[in-house]
Design a protein around this motif. Structure first.
Motif, mmCIF file in Angstrom:
data_model
loop_
_atom_site.group_PDB
_atom_site.id
_atom_site.type_symbol
_atom_site.label_atom_id
_atom_site.label_comp_id
_atom_site.label_asym_id
_atom_site.label_seq_id
_atom_site.Cartn_x
_atom_site.Cartn_y
_atom_site.Cartn_z
ATOM 1 N N ALA A 130 0.841 -1.204 0.000
ATOM 2 C CA ALA A 130 0.000 0.000 0.000
ATOM 3 C C ALA A 130 0.873 1.249 0.000
ATOM 4 C CB ALA A 130 -0.924 -0.004 1.213
ATOM 5 N N ARG B 184 2.301 1.685 -3.458
ATOM 6 C CA ARG B 184 1.302 2.231 -4.387
ATOM 7 C C ARG B 184 1.090 3.712 -4.153
ATOM 8 N NH1 ARG B 184 -1.538 -2.447 -3.769
ATOM 9 N NH2 ARG B 184 -2.722 -1.542 -2.054
ATOM 10 N N ASP C 171 -6.878 11.353 14.324
ATOM 11 C CA ASP C 171 -7.988 10.534 13.850
ATOM 12 C C ASP C 171 -7.731 10.054 12.417
ATOM 13 O OD1 ASP C 171 -10.440 9.326 14.431
ATOM 14 O OD2 ASP C 171 -11.536 10.821 13.260
ATOM 15 N N PHE D 15 0.323 5.621 5.573
ATOM 16 C CA PHE D 15 0.806 5.260 4.238
ATOM 17 C C PHE D 15 0.225 6.196 3.180
ATOM 18 C CE2 PHE D 15 -3.190 2.988 4.025
ATOM 19 C CZ PHE D 15 -3.539 3.093 2.690
ATOM 20 N N ARG E 69 -18.057 9.714 10.305
ATOM 21 C CA ARG E 69 -17.086 9.559 11.375
ATOM 22 C C ARG E 69 -17.062 10.830 12.209
ATOM 23 N NH1 ARG E 69 -13.815 6.323 14.536
ATOM 24 N NH2 ARG E 69 -12.080 7.555 15.314
ATOM 25 N N VAL E 70 -17.138 10.660 13.524
ATOM 26 C CA VAL E 70 -16.977 11.798 14.423
ATOM 27 C C VAL E 70 -15.538 11.770 14.930
ATOM 28 C CG1 VAL E 70 -17.689 12.850 16.595
ATOM 29 C CG2 VAL E 70 -19.389 11.744 15.135
ATOM 30 N N ASP E 71 -14.797 12.821 14.666
ATOM 31 C CA ASP E 71 -13.408 12.905 15.137
ATOM 32 C C ASP E 71 -13.425 13.075 16.656
ATOM 33 O OD1 ASP E 71 -10.846 13.728 15.925
ATOM 34 O OD2 ASP E 71 -10.455 14.711 13.989
ATOM 35 N N PRO E 72 -12.909 12.065 17.380
ATOM 36 C CA PRO E 72 -13.019 12.111 18.847
ATOM 37 C C PRO E 72 -12.148 13.184 19.471
ATOM 38 C CG PRO E 72 -11.616 10.296 18.175
ATOM 39 C CD PRO E 72 -12.166 10.896 16.908
ATOM 40 N N ARG F 230 -17.297 14.062 9.534
ATOM 41 C CA ARG F 230 -16.909 13.999 8.117
ATOM 42 C C ARG F 230 -17.303 12.638 7.545
ATOM 43 N NH1 ARG F 230 -10.890 12.129 8.127
ATOM 44 N NH2 ARG F 230 -10.889 11.050 10.108
ATOM 45 N N ILE G 5 -16.171 9.260 5.590
ATOM 46 C CA ILE G 5 -14.976 8.453 5.338
ATOM 47 C C ILE G 5 -15.411 7.199 4.573
ATOM 48 C CG2 ILE G 5 -13.745 9.243 7.410
ATOM 49 C CD1 ILE G 5 -14.465 6.476 8.643
ATOM 50 N N ASP H 204 -9.772 1.379 1.062
ATOM 51 C CA ASP H 204 -9.197 2.538 1.737
ATOM 52 C C ASP H 204 -7.776 2.789 1.246
ATOM 53 O OD1 ASP H 204 -7.707 0.594 2.921
ATOM 54 O OD2 ASP H 204 -8.236 1.106 4.978
ATOM 55 N N GLY H 205 -7.408 2.132 0.136
ATOM 56 C CA GLY H 205 -6.091 2.379 -0.439
ATOM 57 C C GLY H 205 -5.099 1.284 -0.125
ATOM 58 N N ARG H 206 -5.417 0.442 0.859
ATOM 59 C CA ARG H 206 -4.490 -0.622 1.202
ATOM 60 C C ARG H 206 -4.762 -1.880 0.388
ATOM 61 N NH1 ARG H 206 -4.651 -0.386 7.701
ATOM 62 N NH2 ARG H 206 -6.836 -0.659 7.272
ATOM 63 N N GLY H 207 -5.823 -1.810 -0.406
ATOM 64 C CA GLY H 207 -6.162 -2.969 -1.203
ATOM 65 C C GLY H 207 -6.777 -4.052 -0.350
ATOM 66 N N THR H 208 -7.281 -3.665 0.803
ATOM 67 C CA THR H 208 -7.919 -4.645 1.661
ATOM 68 C C THR H 208 -8.855 -3.900 2.583
ATOM 69 O OG1 THR H 208 -7.598 -6.305 3.357
ATOM 70 C CG2 THR H 208 -6.087 -4.463 3.383
ATOM 71 N N GLU I 139 -10.615 -2.864 6.119
ATOM 72 C CA GLU I 139 -10.175 -2.707 7.490
ATOM 73 C C GLU I 139 -10.566 -3.930 8.293
ATOM 74 O OE1 GLU I 139 -11.114 0.788 10.434
ATOM 75 O OE2 GLU I 139 -11.302 1.381 8.340
ATOM 76 N N ALA J 31 -12.189 -5.938 11.059
ATOM 77 C CA ALA J 31 -13.270 -5.609 11.990
ATOM 78 C C ALA J 31 -12.750 -5.775 13.392
ATOM 79 C CB ALA J 31 -14.471 -6.500 11.733
ATOM 80 N N GLY J 32 -12.323 -4.664 14.030
ATOM 81 C CA GLY J 32 -11.665 -4.640 15.361
ATOM 82 C C GLY J 32 -12.213 -5.652 16.285
#
Ligand code: SF4
Ligand code: SF4
Lengths: 455, 78
Positions: free
Chosen positions: A84, A87, A198, A204, B4-7, B60, B62, B69-73, B75, B77-78
């Motif tokens: 990533a 890229r 945040d 990256f 998303r609320v920025d905390p 905002r 997201i 999200d650009g990582r090609g994968t 996120e 799920a925490g």
């Protein structure tokens, strides 16, 4: 409780591989700083043959690399992260930056500072390899421990000639709990303020001074460098585990991924006690019963609703009370959050107080309903993962210790009631003593994070 | 897309929860959490109003879970 975290009780003096197996991360002679020549003799700093995309492809094809999960705690696949960043770098105006993250704010883990102190070349080799694969002209080693920092600086000076691609800088990180969080790392390197931001964007995408930035934990980098050494096994075949608690001196183990916890307990304690609990993954992974069949791998621990995180295991022996330990951990967070997210400051303080209060029977509030509600409300909310860590802890209590929680709610608990005070978490600490021959301020090397003047 | 609320920014002024009550609620400590993942066409106006009315600009859009999200994968799920 009055425990001096600097006392010898918490000092880790023993590091060994699993039954003399693979010691590729700990090195051939534990607690001895590896010299450049000794590392080169193992096949270190090999001719990389390629750089840029060619090297990245070769890295990607290394056995085990695709499965290597980051060792900083979040367990994100390392190769995905590297790709990533590559890229993002291809599309960005400024060249990428690579950071070796050795801040290690987890009070129960010493493995990162161990690597930086005793195997600095293994980490640097990994850092330079990844930087070459990305074509990064600048790289940083981000480290809080003073002895580790000196060791890395010496190692850099020992490099025969400067790396043709990358200049490496050493950055003195703040010794705080949140300083090692990725966005805090980026922010510290850019502005000096080590507090999380945040997300998104992630480092990256927008990192150090706006450049795409790859932040990798130092053990992750060591795993990558290790694949280039003679006799190397699959990337990430072993992991470093700081094992403490249960009245036994702490030991830093290098363990095969997937080892059963029962085997480790037999080795470490000489018995396979089914009555133990374990605070796992630093303060991040929850408190679970020490099941002998628990598979020590990220997926193995995740399947049981907990997290292996940074690989630390703190064993809790009866009569240690999981509720009291959870209260200790949340009290730590209440004191050591970054003091910037309203919801994190308010929730950690309130939950720490509530858990401490469970020592008294409290029929006036419905905690059986509140605890799961709070766990749900904290998920994914913070700028960093501290609120998630508290949620995991609450969920692990509710899921794995329901009778203990119910008993606390109904009748209180003498143990919890007795444990009062601000620094009640101070028994949950492992320290790496300063080597006798190091002329360093002994307190500077302690791993107890200082109060968050600023996580 | 999700909200998303920025905390770091949110001060708990609770304007968002009034303007778009189905999309935000206050947690037990008085800070806002975004509730809904998919915002229906009919609600976009209210949500946009919440975004502009928040005195500290804490809200905002997201990428949603599963969206690139650009990582090609996606996120984890925490
Ligand atoms: S969530 Fe908590 S620890 Fe994380 S940045 Fe916000 S205040 Fe700090
Ligand atoms: S309006 Fe803004 S500051 Fe107020 S609660 Fe909503 S997000 Fe927070």
């Amino acid at each position: 409780m009055a425990v001096d975290p600097r006392s010898a009780r918490f000092a880790l003096h023993e590091a060994r591989s699993w039954r003399g197996d693979d010691s590729g991360l700990l090195g051939p002679t534990p607690f001895t700083r590896e010299t450049h020549d000794a590392y080169a003799a193992l096949g270190g700093y090999p001719d990389r043959g390629a750089r840029g995309a060619g090297l990245l492809d070769r890295l990607a094809g290394t056995p085990g690399m695709a499965a290597l999960q980051g060792r900083g705690g979040a367990a994100f696949p390392a190769l995905t992260k590297i790709r990533a960043a590559a890229r993002a770098a291809a599309a960005a105006p400024s060249p990428p930056v690579v950071v070796a993250n050795g801040a290690e704010g987890e009070p129960l883990s010493v493995k990162d500072r161990y690597l930086l102190r005793y195997r600095p070349h293994l980490v640097l080799d990994g850092l330079l390899t990844v930087a070459a694969a990305l074509g990064a002209p600048q790289a940083h080693v981000y480290v809080a421990d003073a002895v580790a920092r000196a060791s890395v600086e010496t190692a850099l000076a020992d490099l025969a000639e400067p790396d043709p691609v990358t200049t490496v800088h050493v950055f003195a990180a703040q010794d705080t709990y949140v300083a090692g969080e990725e966005t805090a790392v980026v922010r510290a390197l850019t502005t000096g303020i080590a507090r999380p931001v945040d997300k998104p964007p992630r480092p990256f995408q927008v990192g150090v001074r706006g450049a795409p930035t790859l932040v990798l934990n130092v053990e992750t980098l060591a795993c990558i460098a290790r694949t280039g050494l003679r006799g190397a096994s699959r990337a990430g075949a072993t992991f470093l585990a700081t094992v403490s608690g249960a009245g036994r001196s702490p030991v830093l183990y290098e363990l095969p991924i997937g080892l059963g916890l029962g085997d480790l307990l037999r080795e470490h304690l000489g018995r396979q006690d089914s009555g133990l609990d374990v605070l796992i993954g630093g303060f991040f992974g929850g408190i679970i019963p020490a099941w002998p069949d628990l598979e020590l791998s990220h997926p193995g621990v995740a399947r049981r609703g907990a997290g292996l995180g940074c690989g630390s295991l703190h064993l809790l022996e009866p009569p240690a009370c999981p509720v009291a330990v959870a209260a200790d951990v949340v009290a730590f967070y209440a004191e050591h959050n970054a003091g910037q997210c309203g919801m994190c400051m308010a929730s950690s303080t309130a939950i720490a107080a509530t858990l401490a209060e469970l020592g008294e029977p409290r029929p006036d509030r419905n905690y059986a309903e509140l605890l799961p509600r709070w766990a749900a409300q904290l998920r994914g909310r913070g700028a960093c993962a501290v609120p998630d860590a508290i949620a995991v802890l609450l969920r692990s209590l509710l899921r794995h210790h329901p009778q203990t929680v119910t008993r606390h709610l109904a009748a209180g608990c003498d143990r919890c009631r007795r444990i009062k005070g601000d620094s009640r978490w101070e028994h949950l600490v492992v320290t790496l003593p300063v080597p006798a021959d190091e002329p360093t301020d002994p307190l500077a090397a302690e791993l107890v994070p200082s109060a968050m003047g600023a996580r | 897309m999700r909200l998303r609320v920025d905390p770091v920014k949110c001060q708990g002024y609770a304007i968002c929860t009034e303007v778009a009550a189905r999309h935000f609620s206050l947690d037990d400590w008085g800070f806002a959490q975004a509730l809904v993942v998919d915002v229906a066409e009919a609600d976009v106006e209210a949500v946009t109003e919440a975004i502009t009315d928040c005195p500290v600009r804490a809200i905002r859009w997201i990428p949603g879970p599963g969206e690139d999200d650009g990582r090609g994968t996606q996120e984890p799920a925490g």
